[in-house]
Design a protein around this motif. Structure first.
Motif, mmCIF file in Angstrom:
data_model
loop_
_atom_site.group_PDB
_atom_site.id
_atom_site.type_symbol
_atom_site.label_atom_id
_atom_site.label_comp_id
_atom_site.label_asym_id
_atom_site.label_seq_id
_atom_site.Cartn_x
_atom_site.Cartn_y
_atom_site.Cartn_z
ATOM 1 N N ILE A 109 64.733 25.862 -17.035
ATOM 2 C CA ILE A 109 65.823 26.566 -17.689
ATOM 3 C C ILE A 109 66.999 26.658 -16.726
ATOM 4 C CG2 ILE A 109 64.225 27.965 -19.068
ATOM 5 C CD1 ILE A 109 65.179 30.404 -17.338
ATOM 6 N N LYS A 110 68.165 26.900 -17.271
ATOM 7 C CA LYS A 110 69.342 27.169 -16.449
ATOM 8 C C LYS A 110 69.576 28.673 -16.522
ATOM 9 C CE LYS A 110 73.675 25.438 -15.032
ATOM 10 N NZ LYS A 110 74.261 24.153 -14.796
ATOM 11 N N LEU A 111 69.572 29.299 -15.367
ATOM 12 C CA LEU A 111 69.698 30.750 -15.270
ATOM 13 C C LEU A 111 70.659 31.077 -14.142
ATOM 14 C CD1 LEU A 111 68.680 33.639 -15.972
ATOM 15 C CD2 LEU A 111 66.849 33.266 -14.323
ATOM 16 N N ALA A 112 71.686 31.829 -14.438
ATOM 17 C CA ALA A 112 72.677 32.251 -13.437
ATOM 18 C C ALA A 112 73.247 31.052 -12.681
ATOM 19 C CB ALA A 112 72.070 33.266 -12.475
ATOM 20 N N GLY A 113 73.462 29.950 -13.399
ATOM 21 C CA GLY A 113 74.073 28.770 -12.794
ATOM 22 C C GLY A 113 73.127 27.888 -12.008
ATOM 23 N N GLU A 114 71.836 28.217 -11.992
ATOM 24 C CA GLU A 114 70.853 27.431 -11.251
ATOM 25 C C GLU A 114 69.742 26.969 -12.180
ATOM 26 O OE1 GLU A 114 69.440 30.002 -8.171
ATOM 27 O OE2 GLU A 114 71.266 29.803 -6.990
ATOM 28 N N VAL A 115 69.104 25.864 -11.842
ATOM 29 C CA VAL A 115 67.962 25.361 -12.603
ATOM 30 C C VAL A 115 66.695 25.957 -12.003
ATOM 31 C CG1 VAL A 115 66.678 23.309 -13.297
ATOM 32 C CG2 VAL A 115 69.187 23.242 -13.196
ATOM 33 N N TRP A 116 65.874 26.560 -12.865
ATOM 34 C CA TRP A 116 64.630 27.211 -12.447
ATOM 35 C C TRP A 116 63.434 26.577 -13.153
ATOM 36 C CZ3 TRP A 116 63.686 31.898 -9.632
ATOM 37 C CH2 TRP A 116 64.825 32.490 -9.101
ATOM 38 N N SER A 117 62.288 26.542 -12.471
ATOM 39 C CA SER A 117 61.023 26.229 -13.128
ATOM 40 C C SER A 117 60.705 27.428 -14.005
ATOM 41 C CB SER A 117 59.900 26.050 -12.106
ATOM 42 O OG SER A 117 60.175 24.938 -11.291
ATOM 43 N N ALA A 118 60.106 27.154 -15.155
ATOM 44 C CA ALA A 118 59.842 28.258 -16.083
ATOM 45 C C ALA A 118 58.519 28.066 -16.799
ATOM 46 C CB ALA A 118 60.984 28.355 -17.097
ATOM 47 N N ARG A 119 57.954 29.184 -17.238
ATOM 48 C CA ARG A 119 56.781 29.219 -18.110
ATOM 49 C C ARG A 119 57.042 30.280 -19.161
ATOM 50 N NH1 ARG A 119 53.482 30.135 -13.196
ATOM 51 N NH2 ARG A 119 53.119 32.154 -14.146
ATOM 52 N N VAL A 120 56.423 30.116 -20.330
ATOM 53 C CA VAL A 120 56.560 31.170 -21.334
ATOM 54 C C VAL A 120 55.571 32.284 -21.022
ATOM 55 C CG1 VAL A 120 57.476 29.721 -23.174
ATOM 56 C CG2 VAL A 120 55.005 29.990 -22.933
ATOM 57 N N ALA A 121 55.917 33.481 -21.437
ATOM 58 C CA ALA A 121 55.037 34.636 -21.263
ATOM 59 C C ALA A 121 53.800 34.446 -22.136
ATOM 60 C CB ALA A 121 55.776 35.910 -21.648
ATOM 61 N N PRO A 122 52.667 35.003 -21.714
ATOM 62 C CA PRO A 122 51.450 34.878 -22.527
ATOM 63 C C PRO A 122 51.705 35.364 -23.957
ATOM 64 C CG PRO A 122 50.933 35.839 -20.394
ATOM 65 C CD PRO A 122 52.425 35.764 -20.489
ATOM 66 N N GLY A 123 51.272 34.562 -24.922
ATOM 67 C CA GLY A 123 51.433 34.924 -26.327
ATOM 68 C C GLY A 123 52.767 34.505 -26.927
ATOM 69 N N SER A 124 53.656 33.952 -26.126
ATOM 70 C CA SER A 124 54.952 33.496 -26.633
ATOM 71 C C SER A 124 54.865 32.014 -26.980
ATOM 72 C CB SER A 124 56.049 33.689 -25.592
ATOM 73 O OG SER A 124 56.274 35.048 -25.350
ATOM 74 N N PRO A 125 55.587 31.591 -28.027
ATOM 75 C CA PRO A 125 55.583 30.170 -28.380
ATOM 76 C C PRO A 125 56.414 29.362 -27.387
ATOM 77 C CG PRO A 125 57.087 31.377 -29.810
ATOM 78 C CD PRO A 125 56.389 32.393 -28.952
ATOM 79 N N ALA A 126 56.219 28.058 -27.377
ATOM 80 C CA ALA A 126 57.011 27.167 -26.514
ATOM 81 C C ALA A 126 58.481 27.275 -26.897
ATOM 82 C CB ALA A 126 56.514 25.739 -26.655
#
Length: 150
Positions: A109-126
């Motif tokens: 994801i792009k967050l605060a102008g930077e690219v971050w590795s991300a995972r969804v929270a448990p129980g959240s859809p992709a």
């Protein structure tokens, strides 16, 4: 003693350094204001003012600094708003934009102008690219996100 009378500015300068050293251990912004007064006394001595004028200038400047500048500086440094919003804690709750599909195991994801590795929270859809997501928490260098509104 005559040398000291001719170089009273050095005594003021030494006093300013002493106040700064004390300030380094107290960090209450009082002694640095007193150091400012001592520096004003030193400048008065350099300008040729007599000892009484030097003391008056030093005291007035110190009082002015303590009464006017210190509250502003203290408010700026002691603000609870500023102290809780540094580092990764400042990113929690913010919105980001999905760059690569975010699943329970991977994504970007792009967050605060930077690219971050991300995972969804448990129980959240992709989350699909272009979708807006909210940061739930930071886990090391990975943001945990959800596509659910806050």
């Amino acid at each position: 003693m005559e040398w000291l009378a001719d170089n009273l500015w050095l005594a003021w300068l030494a006093l300013a350094f002493i106040f700064i050293a004390i300030e380094a251990s107290t960090v209450d912004f009082v002694f640095v204001m007193l150091a400012g007064g001592a520096l004003a006394g030193a400048l008065t001595a350099v300008a040729g003012g007599g000892p009484i004028l030097q003391v008056i200038v030093a005291v007035l400047v110190a009082i002015l600094l303590i009464g006017v500048i210190r509250p502003m500086v203290k408010r700026q440094f002691m603000s609870s708003e500023a102290s809780g919003t540094i580092g990764s804690a400042a990113l929690e709750g913010r919105l980001g934009r999905v760059l690569e599909t975010v699943t329970p195991t991977d994504g970007r994801i792009k967050l605060a102008g930077e690219v971050w590795s991300a995972r969804v929270a448990p129980g959240s859809p992709a989350c699909e690219p272009g979708e807006e997501v909210r940061v739930v928490r930071i886990d090391g260098a990975t943001v945990i996100v959800t596509n659910q509104p806050a």
